[in-house]
Design a protein around this motif. Structure first.
Motif, mmCIF file in Angstrom:
data_model
loop_
_atom_site.group_PDB
_atom_site.id
_atom_site.type_symbol
_atom_site.label_atom_id
_atom_site.label_comp_id
_atom_site.label_asym_id
_atom_site.label_seq_id
_atom_site.Cartn_x
_atom_site.Cartn_y
_atom_site.Cartn_z
ATOM 1 N N VAL A 331 31.685 23.994 64.976
ATOM 2 C CA VAL A 331 31.536 23.978 63.484
ATOM 3 C C VAL A 331 30.779 25.047 63.000
ATOM 4 N N ALA A 332 31.580 25.593 62.045
ATOM 5 C CA ALA A 332 31.224 26.735 61.151
ATOM 6 C C ALA A 332 31.615 26.578 59.830
ATOM 7 N N THR A 333 30.748 27.351 58.822
ATOM 8 C CA THR A 333 31.100 27.083 57.461
ATOM 9 C C THR A 333 31.196 28.704 56.986
ATOM 10 N N ALA A 334 31.921 29.076 55.888
ATOM 11 C CA ALA A 334 32.220 30.331 55.390
ATOM 12 C C ALA A 334 30.868 30.591 54.585
ATOM 13 N N ARG A 335 30.023 29.540 54.111
ATOM 14 C CA ARG A 335 28.912 29.996 53.645
ATOM 15 C C ARG A 335 27.523 30.487 54.638
ATOM 16 N N ALA A 336 27.742 29.681 55.885
ATOM 17 C CA ALA A 336 26.904 30.154 56.816
ATOM 18 C C ALA A 336 27.249 31.549 57.423
ATOM 19 N N MET A 337 28.485 31.743 57.240
ATOM 20 C CA MET A 337 28.842 33.227 57.716
ATOM 21 C C MET A 337 28.479 34.335 57.005
ATOM 22 N N LYS A 338 28.432 33.733 55.655
ATOM 23 C CA LYS A 338 27.765 34.808 54.664
ATOM 24 C C LYS A 338 26.239 35.127 54.691
ATOM 25 N N MET A 339 25.688 34.034 55.141
ATOM 26 C CA MET A 339 24.206 33.878 55.433
ATOM 27 C C MET A 339 23.757 34.907 56.746
ATOM 28 N N ASN A 340 24.658 34.786 57.742
ATOM 29 C CA ASN A 340 24.642 35.619 59.008
ATOM 30 C C ASN A 340 24.740 37.043 58.616
ATOM 31 N N GLY A 341 25.548 37.089 57.393
ATOM 32 C CA GLY A 341 26.165 38.554 56.947
ATOM 33 C C GLY A 341 25.283 39.119 56.136
ATOM 34 N N GLY A 342 23.957 38.494 55.844
ATOM 35 C CA GLY A 342 22.994 39.182 54.991
ATOM 36 C C GLY A 342 22.886 38.539 53.483
ATOM 37 N N VAL A 343 23.678 37.624 53.075
ATOM 38 C CA VAL A 343 23.589 36.946 51.797
ATOM 39 C C VAL A 343 22.484 36.215 51.749
ATOM 40 N N LYS A 344 21.884 36.198 50.564
ATOM 41 C CA LYS A 344 20.703 35.040 50.399
ATOM 42 C C LYS A 344 21.130 33.806 49.943
ATOM 43 N N LYS A 345 20.353 32.765 50.087
ATOM 44 C CA LYS A 345 20.919 31.408 49.794
ATOM 45 C C LYS A 345 21.353 31.180 48.271
ATOM 46 N N GLU A 346 20.747 32.015 47.295
ATOM 47 C CA GLU A 346 20.770 31.696 45.921
ATOM 48 C C GLU A 346 22.181 32.484 45.547
ATOM 49 N N ASP A 347 22.666 33.424 46.279
ATOM 50 C CA ASP A 347 23.856 34.206 46.228
ATOM 51 C C ASP A 347 25.229 33.584 46.882
ATOM 52 N N LEU A 348 25.104 32.635 47.545
ATOM 53 C CA LEU A 348 26.269 31.933 48.219
ATOM 54 C C LEU A 348 27.434 31.697 47.431
ATOM 55 N N GLY A 349 27.190 31.052 46.147
ATOM 56 C CA GLY A 349 28.353 30.681 45.223
ATOM 57 C C GLY A 349 29.258 31.858 45.099
ATOM 58 N N LYS A 350 28.833 33.196 45.282
ATOM 59 C CA LYS A 350 29.732 34.241 44.931
ATOM 60 C C LYS A 350 30.415 34.752 46.313
ATOM 61 N N GLU A 351 31.793 34.954 45.877
ATOM 62 C CA GLU A 351 32.835 35.604 47.014
ATOM 63 C C GLU A 351 32.257 36.745 47.549
ATOM 64 N N ASN A 352 32.150 36.612 48.960
ATOM 65 C CA ASN A 352 31.701 38.028 49.673
ATOM 66 C C ASN A 352 32.638 37.944 51.055
ATOM 67 N N VAL A 353 33.595 38.451 50.902
ATOM 68 C CA VAL A 353 34.481 38.356 51.937
ATOM 69 C C VAL A 353 33.903 39.417 53.207
ATOM 70 N N GLU A 354 33.471 40.614 52.831
ATOM 71 C CA GLU A 354 32.790 41.269 53.887
ATOM 72 C C GLU A 354 31.671 40.806 54.534
ATOM 73 N N ALA A 355 30.675 40.056 53.778
ATOM 74 C CA ALA A 355 29.600 39.456 54.537
ATOM 75 C C ALA A 355 30.003 38.323 55.365
ATOM 76 N N VAL A 356 31.336 37.643 54.878
ATOM 77 C CA VAL A 356 31.705 36.717 56.060
ATOM 78 C C VAL A 356 32.382 37.295 57.187
ATOM 79 N N ARG A 357 32.944 38.622 57.108
ATOM 80 C CA ARG A 357 33.558 39.168 58.288
ATOM 81 C C ARG A 357 32.328 39.633 59.303
ATOM 82 N N LYS A 358 31.259 39.934 58.437
ATOM 83 C CA LYS A 358 29.845 40.581 59.154
ATOM 84 C C LYS A 358 29.235 39.356 59.930
ATOM 85 N N GLY A 359 29.156 38.304 59.102
ATOM 86 C CA GLY A 359 28.333 37.212 59.971
ATOM 87 C C GLY A 359 29.193 36.355 60.937
ATOM 88 N N CYS A 360 30.225 36.587 60.982
ATOM 89 C CA CYS A 360 31.373 36.108 62.045
ATOM 90 C C CYS A 360 30.863 36.295 63.512
#
Length: 559
Positions: A331-360
């Motif tokens: 199980v994974a989520t796009a939100r968790a991928m963003k966090m693993n990619g360096g995005v802070k919790k308060e910014d998870l609502g904004k699209e950030n495809v690059e952070a998703v790729r990095k967190g994968c």
């Protein structure tokens, strides 16, 4: 936008069926169900014994990436997949763990799933349920009381009171009890000594209940618990002070699996509840093996990320119980991928495809790790409302490069209708016959080499460091005949490393072993790494502050 109901509101509005009807779906006669109210029941040991000759169904493991504050939804997906398999015409049972009061009143919440993929009654399951945890706590603390009593009345076994290995437990997060001095107050209270408390889910009694096959096996394992050492360092067992019989009596009912239902009135076994960061993290062997006799598909979970729960499921539970999983879902989520990619919790609502790729990278590590056990893998992307198509596609594209498939699942919002695609894929994998399951290491590998194998192969660590006293202790246990036991790593759940802040997929890090404990009854060696605690503490603002009874007498605030 429609108002989103809370988990507890959804659970309360559910149309439950009498538990006897749920049992009948699995062919369990009413006389073999011990009801706890109208919506919970224990399955009799006699009925379980009668199923031994039946053919097993297929076993599906649901595991996950390392947990983040963004939320992943492993139990939610386990329950959703069980409902989804039933929806597409398969006879499926969900097997999950019972909830500990510690996280319910602390920070993590309950263990009944969420949204429209829940096990009910949610309130009961997350609180006292059928009293199993109370029974485990009582049996554990009976042994603790018997040890001190034995010493008080002459110490026939010559226990060295400096080497009593058995601590006490309670099912609550209470940091004040981690290290204490007991028996103060004078001669009548015994001999003062340093001791402490662990949380009930970390108890060896919990592990024993979850790994035992029946009451006879349970009693034997309880008798094998090492409670202390003599001055010559020979072990003293629970059976030496005649504790095993009374402990078994206290656990007689707790040993029977609990039957409940999902929101869609499908059967669910909820039994046992060890934490995967400090124990082996799987529901009971007796629940899983019984479910396999009664259903075509059994969907079970292992706690936290695949580096902990799945590794222990494969290397401890499957090894000891002779289980052969047919497929695994990560199980994974796009939100968790963003966090693993360096995005802070308060910014998870904004699209950030690059952070998703990095967190994968974190997800990729888990996929490849599970494949090392020879089990086919599919990724379930647990959908959140703010996810964008581009973020979801980024996860799908990444997983495809690993030779696996990622499937978007909307079970939280839609129940079984939102997870049909995953259910079909799981059936395809399970029926392909591609599972070539084998544990990570052989039984006869030396204990320290087993620790290194897990650390280097699963965590991608560069080295394992341990004091000479730890290595000497492991060698002593090998000389005493415990060298064939598997390893149960106690490590932070938040990272592949022992540093909870090191997200992603770190390599070359060091795993420091702080302590080793022999769980001779459960049948594994616990290896405590980094700063992990076997008695958690409550956060600055615990969840308990929001839990109350409303004016109608209903519970509010559980999640």
């Amino acid at each position: 936008m429609a108002e989103v109901k809370s988990d507890i509101e959804i659970a309360r509005a559910a149309k439950k069926k009498p538990i006897m009807e749920i049992g009948a779906k699995l062919g369990i006669p009413a006389e073999h169900l011990l009801p706890y109210g109208h919506d919970k029941a224990k399955i009799s040991a006699a009925f379980i014994a009668e199923q031994k000759g039946r053919k097993d169904g297929r076993l599906i493991l649901v595991t996950a990436i390392n947990p983040t504050p963004a939320g992943e939804g492993k139990t939610t997906t386990t329950v959703g997949l069980g409902d989804g398999l039933n929806r597409i015409g398969k006879k499926a049972v969900v097997c999950i763990r019972e909830a500990s009061l510690g996280p319910c009143f602390g920070v993590k919440g309950g263990a009944a799933g969420g949204g429209y993929a829940q096990v009910i009654p949610m309130e009961d399951m997350n609180l006292h349920f059928t009293g199993d945890f109370h029974a485990i706590t009582s049996a554990h603390n009976l042994l603790a009381a018997l040890i001190d009593n034995h010493i008080y009345w002459g110490n026939e076994q010559n226990i060295d009171i400096r080497r009593v290995a058995w601590r006490r437990v309670m099912d609550m997060n209470d940091r004040a009890l981690r290290q204490i001095v007991g028996s103060l107050g004078g001669v009548a209270n015994g001999y003062p000594r340093e001791t402490g408390f662990d949380i009930t889910v970390a108890s060896e009694v919990m592990a024993i209940l979850c790994l035992s096959t029946d009451l006879k096996d349970l009693e034997k394992r309880l008798g094998n618990i090492i409670i202390a050492y003599r001055r010559d360092k020979t072990p003293v067992f629970a059976r030496d002070i005649k504790a095993d019989g009374a402990m078994t009596v206290l656990l007689k009912d707790a040993m029977q699996p609990n039957l409940v239902q999902t929101l869609e009135n499908n059967p669910a076994f909820v039994h046992g509840g060890p934490f995967a960061n400090i124990a082996h993290g799987c529901n009971s062997v007796v629940a899983t093996t019984t479910a396999l006799k009664l259903a075509d598909y059994v969907v079970t979970e292992a706690g936290f990320g695949a580096d902990l729960g799945a590794e222990k499921f494969f290397d401890i539970k499957c090894r000891k119980a002779g289980l052969k999983p047919d497929a695994a879902v990560i199980v994974a989520t796009a939100r968790a991928m963003k966090m693993n990619g360096g995005v802070k919790k308060e910014d998870l609502g904004k699209e950030n495809v690059e952070a998703v790729r990095k967190g994968c990278a974190n997800l990729g590590r888990h996929v490849l790790n599970v494949k090392k056990f020879g089990v086919p893998v599919v990724v379930a992307i647990n959908h959140f409302i703010a996810d964008t198509e581009a973020e979801i596609q980024a996860v799908k594209d990444y997983v495809a490069t690993l030779g696996a498939e990622a499937i978007l699942c909307r079970h939280w919002a839609q129940g079984s209708a939102g997870i049909e695609e995953l259910a079909h894929k799981v059936v395809e994998l399970a029926e392909s016959g591609k599972s070539q399951f084998s544990p990570l290491y052989p039984d006869d590998m030396p204990l320290f080499e087993k620790i290194e194998t897990i650390a280097k192969s699963i965590y991608h660590a560069g080295e394992v460091i341990a004091d000479k006293s730890v290595r000497d202790q492991l060698r002593t246990w090998e000389e005493q005949g415990y060298g064939t036991l598997p390893i149960c790593m106690a490590k932070t759940q938040y990272s592949f490393s022992t540093d909870p802040n090191l997200r992603g997929a770190p390599t070359g890090h060091t795993v420091p072993v702080r302590e080793v404990r022999l769980s001779a009854g459960a049948g594994f060696v616990v290896v405590i790494t980094g700063e992990i605690m076997t008695m958690p503490g409550l956060p600055r603002v615990p969840s308990s502050e929001k839990i109350f009874l409303n004016d109608e007498g209903f519970i509010e605030g559980l999640f």
